[in-house]
Enzyme design. Structure first.
Site, PDB file in Angstrom:
ATOM      1  N   ILE A 145      25.484  26.283  40.248  1.00 19.75           N
ATOM      2  CA  ILE A 145      24.276  27.097  40.297  1.00 19.75           C
ATOM      3  C   ILE A 145      24.121  27.824  38.958  1.00 19.75           C
ATOM      4  O   ILE A 145      25.105  28.314  38.400  1.00 19.75           O
ATOM      5  CB  ILE A 145      24.378  28.144  41.451  1.00 19.75           C
ATOM      6  CG1 ILE A 145      24.740  27.458  42.787  1.00 19.75           C
ATOM      7  CG2 ILE A 145      23.099  28.970  41.568  1.00 19.75           C
ATOM      8  CD1 ILE A 145      23.743  26.446  43.310  1.00 19.75           C
ATOM      9  N   GLY A 183      28.838  42.510  45.521  1.00 16.11           N
ATOM     10  CA  GLY A 183      28.543  41.901  44.219  1.00 16.11           C
ATOM     11  C   GLY A 183      27.078  41.518  44.050  1.00 16.11           C
ATOM     12  O   GLY A 183      26.793  40.452  43.545  1.00 16.11           O
ATOM     13  N   TYR A 186      41.077  29.614  42.070  1.00 16.47           N
ATOM     14  CA  TYR A 186      39.730  29.768  42.644  1.00 16.47           C
ATOM     15  C   TYR A 186      39.563  28.862  43.880  1.00 16.47           C
ATOM     16  O   TYR A 186      39.033  29.291  44.910  1.00 16.47           O
ATOM     17  CB  TYR A 186      38.727  29.422  41.553  1.00 16.47           C
ATOM     18  CG  TYR A 186      37.261  29.596  41.899  1.00 16.47           C
ATOM     19  CD1 TYR A 186      36.696  30.875  42.021  1.00 16.47           C
ATOM     20  CD2 TYR A 186      36.430  28.492  42.060  1.00 16.47           C
ATOM     21  CE1 TYR A 186      35.344  31.024  42.299  1.00 16.47           C
ATOM     22  CE2 TYR A 186      35.084  28.633  42.337  1.00 16.47           C
ATOM     23  CZ  TYR A 186      34.539  29.900  42.454  1.00 16.47           C
ATOM     24  OH  TYR A 186      33.194  30.046  42.721  1.00 16.47           O
TER      25      TYR A 186
HETATM   26  P1  NAI Z   1      28.265  36.129  38.782  1.00 17.71           P
HETATM   27  O1  NAI Z   1      29.446  36.212  37.901  1.00 17.71           O
HETATM   28  O2  NAI Z   1      26.904  35.949  38.182  1.00 17.71           O
HETATM   29  O3  NAI Z   1      28.216  37.399  39.758  1.00 17.71           O
HETATM   30  C1  NAI Z   1      29.354  37.815  40.452  1.00 17.71           C
HETATM   31  C2  NAI Z   1      29.059  39.078  41.197  1.00 17.71           C
HETATM   32  O4  NAI Z   1      30.292  39.541  41.740  1.00 17.71           O
HETATM   33  C3  NAI Z   1      28.516  40.178  40.305  1.00 17.71           C
HETATM   34  O5  NAI Z   1      27.543  40.923  41.006  1.00 17.71           O
HETATM   35  C4  NAI Z   1      29.740  41.026  40.035  1.00 17.71           C
HETATM   36  O6  NAI Z   1      29.431  42.384  39.830  1.00 17.71           O
HETATM   37  C5  NAI Z   1      30.495  40.882  41.347  1.00 17.71           C
HETATM   38  N1  NAI Z   1      31.911  41.167  41.189  1.00 17.71           N
HETATM   39  C6  NAI Z   1      32.831  40.460  40.486  1.00 17.71           C
HETATM   40  N2  NAI Z   1      34.028  41.081  40.546  1.00 17.71           N
HETATM   41  C7  NAI Z   1      33.850  42.187  41.309  1.00 17.71           C
HETATM   42  C8  NAI Z   1      34.712  43.244  41.744  1.00 17.71           C
HETATM   43  N3  NAI Z   1      35.996  43.302  41.404  1.00 17.71           N
HETATM   44  N4  NAI Z   1      34.181  44.225  42.508  1.00 17.71           N
HETATM   45  C9  NAI Z   1      32.878  44.200  42.863  1.00 17.71           C
HETATM   46  N5  NAI Z   1      32.019  43.242  42.499  1.00 17.71           N
HETATM   47  C10 NAI Z   1      32.506  42.248  41.724  1.00 17.71           C
HETATM   48  O7  NAI Z   1      28.584  34.964  39.811  1.00 17.71           O
HETATM   49  P2  NAI Z   1      27.627  34.096  40.742  1.00 17.71           P
HETATM   50  O8  NAI Z   1      27.497  32.771  40.132  1.00 17.71           O
HETATM   51  O9  NAI Z   1      26.420  34.853  41.126  1.00 17.71           O
HETATM   52  O10 NAI Z   1      28.589  33.918  42.009  1.00 17.71           O
HETATM   53  C11 NAI Z   1      28.396  34.570  43.245  1.00 17.71           C
HETATM   54  C12 NAI Z   1      29.333  33.941  44.262  1.00 17.71           C
HETATM   55  O11 NAI Z   1      29.032  32.556  44.388  1.00 17.71           O
HETATM   56  C13 NAI Z   1      30.807  34.016  43.860  1.00 17.71           C
HETATM   57  O12 NAI Z   1      31.591  34.239  45.008  1.00 17.71           O
HETATM   58  C14 NAI Z   1      31.082  32.648  43.291  1.00 17.71           C
HETATM   59  O13 NAI Z   1      32.421  32.316  43.379  1.00 17.71           O
HETATM   60  C15 NAI Z   1      30.206  31.790  44.174  1.00 17.71           C
HETATM   61  N6  NAI Z   1      29.867  30.494  43.603  1.00 17.71           N
HETATM   62  C16 NAI Z   1      29.131  30.394  42.452  1.00 17.71           C
HETATM   63  C17 NAI Z   1      28.822  29.142  41.931  1.00 17.71           C
HETATM   64  C18 NAI Z   1      28.015  28.954  40.691  1.00 17.71           C
HETATM   65  O14 NAI Z   1      27.879  27.791  40.267  1.00 17.71           O
HETATM   66  N7  NAI Z   1      27.462  29.994  40.072  1.00 17.71           N
HETATM   67  C19 NAI Z   1      29.297  27.921  42.604  1.00 17.71           C
HETATM   68  C20 NAI Z   1      30.033  28.144  43.796  1.00 17.71           C
HETATM   69  C21 NAI Z   1      30.303  29.387  44.273  1.00 17.71           C
END
Ligand code: NAI
Length: 252
Positions: free
Chosen positions: A193, A17, A160
């Site tokens: 974040i 991702g 989640y």
């Molecule tokens: P985002 O939504 O901006 O990015 C998510 C990424 O995961 C993207 O690159 C997307 O293409 C990929 N993705 C989603 N479903 C997919 C699938 N089925 N197959 C392949 N790739 C897939 O999210 P963000 O904020 O960058 O989150 C990244 C990680 O950090 C996640 O695991 C999220 O749960 C975790 N996280 C984020 C927080 C936040 O406040 N943004 C807080 C705590 C954890």
């Protein structure tokens, strides 16, 4: 360039991702630290040309591999593609994640399953696919991106939180399984974040969240990527099985 900037010199890194958000920053910092990076997402990053330029300026390569983390076959063959072309893998970052929020009374089974599939099962499949190569090489680092809600829980996020808490138990067990092969497994638990995932929140909610964070602000993707890059490097050689909250003090 100092040694900490090239802490991943020559390492082969997989980021799931990496097309945007936190994962995209992880890709960038790994490239700047001297790694070759393979990122897996359903579509190529909108800034892939930028990533390629960054890779070239660091004498490294960045490769996008199409993969759906909800699909076992897709994840397994994407990892195999890296192992076949790079001859091994030194670092795996399981970052791909989704939310399907809702109170439990209204939560569809599909919302539960989708979240578990991408956030937890996808990470399990990717880990399983790299462990033989890492164990054989007697070295490697796995970093799984959980969340503070996997520690504290959060109303409206039973699916989640279950997936993210599951990732913590999974990682500790895997750390114990692989420690004798010098493969380290750690968890980074981000707080709030600034990314697409949190951009849906209203200004009012963002202000109230900021007020509840000891450091008084929402974090940036770069601040997560810094920690991931450190844990991926040999500078973290004595750290395994840990959960590092990067959350402005939310969970202290
Ligand atoms: P985002 O939504 O901006 O990015 C998510 C990424 O995961 C993207 O690159 C997307 O293409 C990929 N993705 C989603 N479903 C997919 C699938 N089925 N197959 C392949 N790739 C897939 O999210 P963000 O904020 O960058 O989150 C990244 C990680 O950090 C996640 O695991 C999220 O749960 C975790 N996280 C984020 C927080 C936040 O406040 N943004 C807080 C705590 C954890």
């Amino acid at each position: 360039m100092n040694s900490s900037e090239r802490a991943l010199e020559g390492k082969r890194v997989i980021v799931t991702g990496g097309s945007r958000g936190i994962g995209n920053e992880i890709v960038r910092q790994c490239l700047s630290s001297g790694a070759d990076v393979y990122y897996m997402s359903r579509s190529e990053a909108a800034d892939h040309a930028d990533l390629s330029e960054l890779a070239a300026s660091n004498g490294r390569q960045v490769t996008w591999i199409a993969a759906d983390m909800a699909d076992e076959q897709s994840v397994s063959s994407a990892v195999k593609q890296v192992l076949d072309t790079a001859g091994g893998v030194d670092v795996l970052v399981n970052n791909a994640g989704i939310t399907r929020d809702g109170l439990i009374m209204r939560m569809k089974t599909e919302d539960w399953e989708d979240v578990l599939k991408v956030n937890l099962t996808g990470a399990f499949i990717a880990c399983r696919a790299v462990t033989r190569a890492m164990a054989k090489a007697r070295g490697g680092a796995i970093i799984n991106i959980s969340s503070v809600v996997g520690i504290t829980g959060n109303a409206g996020q039973t699916n989640y939180s279950a997936a993210k808490a599951g990732l913590i138990g999974f990682s500790k067990s895997l750390a114990r399984e692989l420690a004798s092969r010098t493969v380290r497994v750690n968890v980074v638990a981000p707080g709030f974040i600034n990314t697409d995932m949190t951009s849906v929140l209203s200004d009012e909610i963002r202000a109230s969240i900021s007020g509840s964070i000891p450091l008084g602000r929402i974090g940036e993707a770069k601040e997560i990527a810094e920690v991931v890059t450190f844990l991926a490097s040999d500078r973290a050689s004595y750290i395994t099985g840990q959960v590092l909250a990067v959350d402005g003090g939310m969970t202290m």
